[in-house]
Scaffold this active site. Structure first.
Site, PDB file in Angstrom:
ATOM      1  N   PHE A 221       0.833  -1.203   0.000  1.00  0.00           N
ATOM      2  CA  PHE A 221       0.000   0.000   0.000  1.00  0.00           C
ATOM      3  C   PHE A 221       0.866   1.251   0.000  1.00  0.00           C
ATOM      4  CE2 PHE A 221      -1.588   3.465   2.681  1.00  0.00           C
ATOM      5  CZ  PHE A 221      -2.709   3.857   1.963  1.00  0.00           C
ATOM      6  N   ILE A 244       3.850  -1.027   3.894  1.00  0.00           N
ATOM      7  CA  ILE A 244       3.182   0.260   4.037  1.00  0.00           C
ATOM      8  C   ILE A 244       4.159   1.388   3.700  1.00  0.00           C
ATOM      9  CG2 ILE A 244       1.968   1.813   5.598  1.00  0.00           C
ATOM     10  CD1 ILE A 244       0.383  -0.686   5.087  1.00  0.00           C
ATOM     11  N   GLU A 245       3.852   2.141   2.658  1.00  0.00           N
ATOM     12  CA  GLU A 245       4.677   3.308   2.295  1.00  0.00           C
ATOM     13  C   GLU A 245       3.782   4.532   2.373  1.00  0.00           C
ATOM     14  OE1 GLU A 245       6.014   6.371   0.688  1.00  0.00           O
ATOM     15  OE2 GLU A 245       5.939   5.360  -1.252  1.00  0.00           O
ATOM     16  N   CYS A 246       3.997   5.321   3.428  1.00  0.00           N
ATOM     17  CA  CYS A 246       3.146   6.480   3.667  1.00  0.00           C
ATOM     18  C   CYS A 246       3.914   7.771   3.365  1.00  0.00           C
ATOM     19  CB  CYS A 246       2.630   6.463   5.094  1.00  0.00           C
ATOM     20  SG  CYS A 246       1.663   4.981   5.477  1.00  0.00           S
TER      21      CYS A 246
END
Length: 504
Positions: A221, A244-246
């Site tokens: 994501f 998770i790459e925010c």
């Protein structure tokens, strides 16, 4: 042609997702929305395809992926034009995004066998009769939920590496850029027509939620921290692993011995290209007091020369996601209300859909403009007494994605001290173009890695194999172990591992 009320806002009509230009609101195209039953069916179909794809082996997958790479390059004008119309970015920016993308695709296709293939590992004295080997096997089906700001480069950091590792991929592009995502899926199908190895699903947040619950073997994501937490919570129900790459609140440090011209130009480009909609783009700048005034003058002059627009050759385009305008405006207003000064632009710059460059000084460190991701063409500039203070301030947010340091003598030292997944020295964003380097963050910027060897392994499971070559005179792993054998093991343990303890 239809025009949305607020340019760029996706609309859902009669079962279709209608994509529109963030610059004009004109319809770019539409795709059918995928309902939850069809999402589950897509994953089931991908699972069957994954067996065939994995069976091609590294060589077979490499040939197909390199053919896809060539097709993307041959149709470069087509995809860059679509990216301009649907995402809003100038075609030159789209071209750069494609260049870095095909570089990563090429690297992943060519390196997968070496990184993931079977290899011998030392078995050690305790297991001298064992031939030990390690290999990395594909997970099966990877679900990828992509963003809109870099609708090709960012999701392809997961897609290309997952495919090279032998997985099938089900891709949900952002509802703001579904046509770009569909283009990727359609071109892949041209070089891999046999099975639906790389397929797409389309819709809003509910479609992403359906993918998370559809039985994929991993979710990759990219998006906001808040949404990332929801993805993790949903995936926990089925123990589905996640990448998770925010977002980020990336700092740039300018030391007393820095090349100020280079630093100023790099800061403006990093912070304002793509309309500031870059998770690894500069948002905060910390400058040594000895060079603060001359640096600020150069930065200001450079930023004032930057002009956004709809033209294909504009410096940058509109805010792709209209709601982001509210965030940018709130950050600028809060900074000014709390004593900050706008040396370039100001509150009037956020008139949408094109946000003018904004450079703010004297902004309190606890303000929204310093602590929260702005995702617009804004920069805050702060004077620090030395680089120790700069590092301390750089690390004083919950984010930890990218960073930059400009220093002739201490660049590497300072880079190591910054709490971030990646740091560029005397450049900006350069780590994104090095295919061998892993990409990812810490803290509220997420976890897991795309790109590089770590990125390939991210989409595999390690498989350990220990083969006995010959039996030992004494069996260690047996109820038949004798007292003599145990005594020998104790003596061996003391000889091998018992030295070096502090004396009592």
């Amino acid at each position: 042609m239809t025009v949305t009320e607020r340019p760029g806002t996706p609309t859902f009509t009669d079962g279709f997702l209608v994509s529109s230009s963030p610059a004009t609101g004109a319809e770019v195209g539409r795709v059918a929305v995928t309902d939850p039953d069809d999402v589950r069916a897509a994953v089931a179909t991908a699972r069957a395809a994954s067996t065939w794809w994995a069976g091609l082996g590294f060589g077979g997958r490499r040939a197909r992926l390199l053919a896809w790479r060539a097709l993307i390059v041959q149709r470069l004008d087509e995809i860059t034009d679509l990216m301009h119309r649907e995402n809003g970015k100038p075609t030159d920016d789209a071209m750069l995004e494609l260049l870095i993308t095909v570089h990563h695709l090429d690297w992943a296709a060519k390196k997968a066998a070496k990184v993931l293939g079977p290899r011998r590992v030392p078995s050690g004295m305790l297991s001298s009769n064992i031939a030990a080997s390690l290999e990395y096997q594909p997970l099966g089906v990877v679900g990828v939920i992509g963003p809109w700001n870099y609708p090709v480069f960012t999701p392809m950091g997961s897609i290309a590496y997952a495919l090279a590792a032998g997985n099938a991929v089900v891709f949900k592009p952002s509802e703001y850029t579904p046509l770009v995502g569909k283009w990727l899926i359609d071109t892949f199908a041209e070089v891999v027509p046999e099975y639906p190895v790389f397929t797409g699903i389309f819709g809003g947040g509910e479609t992403g939620a359906a993918l998370t619950a559809a039985g994929v073997d991993k979710i990759a994501f990219t998006g906001s921290t808040a949404t990332g937490k929801k993805i993790m919570a949903a995936a926990a129900n089925t123990l589905t692993p996640v990448l998770i790459e925010c977002g980020g609140k990336d700092p740039l440090l300018v030391d007393a011995d820095a090349d100020l011209d280079a630093a100023a130009e790099a800061a403006v480009w990093s912070g304002m290209s793509n309309g500031g909609q870059t998770c690894i783009g500069t948002e905060r700048i910390y400058v040594h007091e000895a060079v603060y005034e001359p640096f600020l003058a150069k930065l200001t002059a450079t930023a004032k020369a930057v002009t956004p627009g709809e033209a294909v050759d504009a410096a940058y385009g509109p805010a792709t996601m209209p709601s982001q305008l509210d965030v940018i405006r709130r950050h600028v207003d809060d900074a000014l209300a709390r004593g900050g000064t706008a040396v370039v632009g100001g509150a009037e710059s956020v008139s949408g859909p094109f946000v003018g460059p904004v450079v703010l000084t004297d902004v309190p460190e606890d303000s929204a403009a310093v602590q929260e991701e702005t995702f617009g063409p804004t920069l805050t500039v702060s004077k620090v007494r030395d680089m120790d203070e700069a590092v301390e301030r750089a690390n004083a947010t919950s984010y930890g994605l990218g960073a930059s340091v400009f220093s002739k003598r201490r660049g590497i030292e300072l880079a190591r001290r910054i709490r971030s997944g990646m740091t560029a020295v005397n450049s900006v964003l350069s780590f994104a173009g090095v295919a061998a380097l892993p990409f990812g963050g810490v803290g509220d910027s997420g976890f897991g890695r795309i790109h590089g060897e770590d990125g390939l392994r991210e989409f595999t499971r390690p498989k350990s194999i220990a083969r006995q070559r010959y039996p030992l005179p004494m069996s260690i792993y047996s109820f038949g172990r004798t007292d003599k054998t145990n005594a020998l093991l104790i003596r061996s343990m003391r000889l091998l591992y018992g030295r070096g303890a502090p004396k009592r």
